[in-house]
Design an enzyme around this catalytic site. Structure first.
Site, mmCIF file in Angstrom:
data_model
loop_
_atom_site.group_PDB
_atom_site.id
_atom_site.type_symbol
_atom_site.label_atom_id
_atom_site.label_comp_id
_atom_site.label_asym_id
_atom_site.label_seq_id
_atom_site.Cartn_x
_atom_site.Cartn_y
_atom_site.Cartn_z
ATOM 1 N N ASP A 20 0.741 -1.187 0.319
ATOM 2 C CA ASP A 20 -0.141 -0.144 -0.280
ATOM 3 C C ASP A 20 0.989 1.325 -0.226
ATOM 4 O OD1 ASP A 20 -2.400 1.610 0.091
ATOM 5 O OD2 ASP A 20 -2.590 1.692 1.837
ATOM 6 N N HIS A 37 2.449 3.894 -9.297
ATOM 7 C CA HIS A 37 2.012 1.998 -9.487
ATOM 8 C C HIS A 37 2.840 1.331 -9.990
ATOM 9 C CE1 HIS A 37 -2.083 2.135 -7.770
ATOM 10 N NE2 HIS A 37 -2.213 2.463 -8.567
ATOM 11 N N LEU A 131 10.868 -20.708 -5.269
ATOM 12 C CA LEU A 131 9.644 -19.446 -3.911
ATOM 13 C C LEU A 131 8.449 -19.370 -4.955
ATOM 14 C CD1 LEU A 131 9.428 -17.320 -2.538
ATOM 15 C CD2 LEU A 131 9.972 -15.894 -4.156
HETATM 16 C C1 IPE Z 1 -5.540 -2.404 0.133
HETATM 17 O O1 IPE Z 1 -4.643 -1.461 -0.029
HETATM 18 C C2 IPE Z 1 -5.580 -3.437 -1.608
HETATM 19 C C3 IPE Z 1 -4.024 -3.720 -1.851
HETATM 20 C C4 IPE Z 1 -2.952 -3.220 -1.586
HETATM 21 C C5 IPE Z 1 -3.826 -4.610 -3.414
HETATM 22 P P1 IPE Z 1 -6.120 -0.250 -0.145
HETATM 23 O O2 IPE Z 1 -5.669 1.249 -0.171
HETATM 24 O O3 IPE Z 1 -6.945 -0.982 -1.292
HETATM 25 O O4 IPE Z 1 -6.588 -0.439 0.958
HETATM 26 P P2 IPE Z 1 -7.440 0.697 1.764
HETATM 27 O O5 IPE Z 1 -8.477 1.304 0.705
HETATM 28 O O6 IPE Z 1 -7.281 1.455 2.184
HETATM 29 O O7 IPE Z 1 -8.229 -0.150 3.020
HETATM 30 C C1 IPE Z 2 -1.296 -0.069 -3.795
HETATM 31 O O1 IPE Z 2 -1.302 1.591 -3.351
HETATM 32 C C2 IPE Z 2 -1.708 -0.707 -4.483
HETATM 33 C C3 IPE Z 2 -3.424 -0.767 -4.552
HETATM 34 C C4 IPE Z 2 -3.412 -0.513 -3.895
HETATM 35 C C5 IPE Z 2 -3.496 -0.777 -6.399
HETATM 36 P P1 IPE Z 2 -2.188 2.293 -3.096
HETATM 37 O O2 IPE Z 2 -2.767 2.709 -4.845
HETATM 38 O O3 IPE Z 2 -3.852 2.607 -2.578
HETATM 39 O O4 IPE Z 2 -1.706 3.700 -2.836
HETATM 40 P P2 IPE Z 2 -2.493 5.207 -1.912
HETATM 41 O O5 IPE Z 2 -3.406 3.929 -0.148
HETATM 42 O O6 IPE Z 2 -3.521 5.495 -2.531
HETATM 43 O O7 IPE Z 2 -1.699 5.794 -1.046
HETATM 44 MG MG MG Z 3 -3.772 2.362 -0.152
#
Ligand code: IPE
Ligand code: IPE
Ligand code: MG
Length: 257
Positions: A20, A37, A131
């Protein structure tokens, strides 16, 4: 005196990571979320290499949740394209490094092309052993438990099972990752302290490690810190911290060039 534990003994067998913070990382740099990303894909490569070098048997990465479809259409489409590109770009490298790739989640919502590419990648790497890399895509812990329940319900319908015969062990056999060691360490980057519908059942006894580091900044040092913390929390070897330290020093981190 008994021997110190081997690296293999202190390193978790199965590490799962909620990757995240990509969006915030990009925002801090005045860029679009999708830039984050792309940078996140590099961090994936580092994490996989770390896991492989240090004898972690399974690495499960949360790449896209069943709730992430709610994001703006453009972001979802960039994520799907990225998934496709990374699969194509990294497959040979994964295979050459004896890594088995598995996608967990409901893949029926992906394009035909992506589903085909996933199946090909899984087939190509199916016999690899060093792995197992599980990528959770369109994954939700609640979906996972539901699909296992549906499988059992079908068996009941067909008279192969009675409802009384359903046990937690049996349900667990139909969950994703059933053939692998249960995750012993779950890491979440990006500072939030929640599971966001990740491995709800499988992580029942996992150690949880939350770090404010944003996913694109996740490197060997952060991974090492999580593993060290895990080893110390486990305390299963009854060692002194000095002894543990000497084992930890064998964990291989690489200085990024
Ligand atoms: C969790 O991250 C999902 C992934 C890392 C793929 P999110 O950014 O979607 O989660 P929330 O919305 O903060 O709970
Ligand atoms: C996690 O990073 C990746 C996915 C959920 C695909 P985020 O896109 O949720 O990044 P933040 O949390 O908004 O910074
Ligand atoms: Mg996020």
């Amino acid at each position: 005196m008994t021997d110190l534990p081997t690296l293999q003994q202190i390193v978790p067998k199965h590490v799962a990571i909620i990757m995240d913070g990509n969006g915030r990382w990009a925002k801090q740099r005045g860029k679009l979320r999708t830039f984050g990303h792309k940078a996140g894909a590099e961090a994936v490569r580092r994490a996989v290499a770390f896991a492989r070098r240090n004898g972690i048997q399974s690495l499960t990465l949360f790449a896209f949740s069943s709730e992430n479809w709610r994001r703006p259409e453009k972001e979802v489409s960039v994520l799907m394209d990225l998934f496709m590109t990374v699969l194509k770009r990294e497959l040979k490298q994964l295979h050459d490094n004896d890594i088995k790739l598995q996608i967990i989640g409901d893949r029926s919502r992906f394009s035909e092309r992506l589903q085909r590419r996933i199946a090909e990648a899984e087939q190509k790497t199916a016999a690899n052993q060093l792995l197992t890399l599980n990528v959770a895509a369109n994954y939700g812990g609640q979906w996972d438990i539901t699909q296992a329940a549906q499988t059992l319900a079908r068996q009941v319908e067909q008279g192969e099972l009675t409802s009384e015969q359903i046990t937690p062990e049996q349900l667990a056999q139909h969950l994703q990752l059933a053939q692998q060691p249960t995750p012993d360490l779950v890491i979440r980057t990006g500072g939030e302290c929640r599971m966001s519908n990740f491995l709800l059942w499988q992580a029942a006894y996992a150690e949880l490690y939350f770090t404010p580091v944003l996913w694109p900044d996740f490197d060997d040092d952060v991974f090492l810190q999580a593993v060290v913390e895990f080893a110390q929390r486990e305390r299963r070897f009854g060692l002194t911290s000095e002894q543990l330290e000497s084992v930890i020093q064998k964990i291989e981190t690489r200085v990024e060039e």
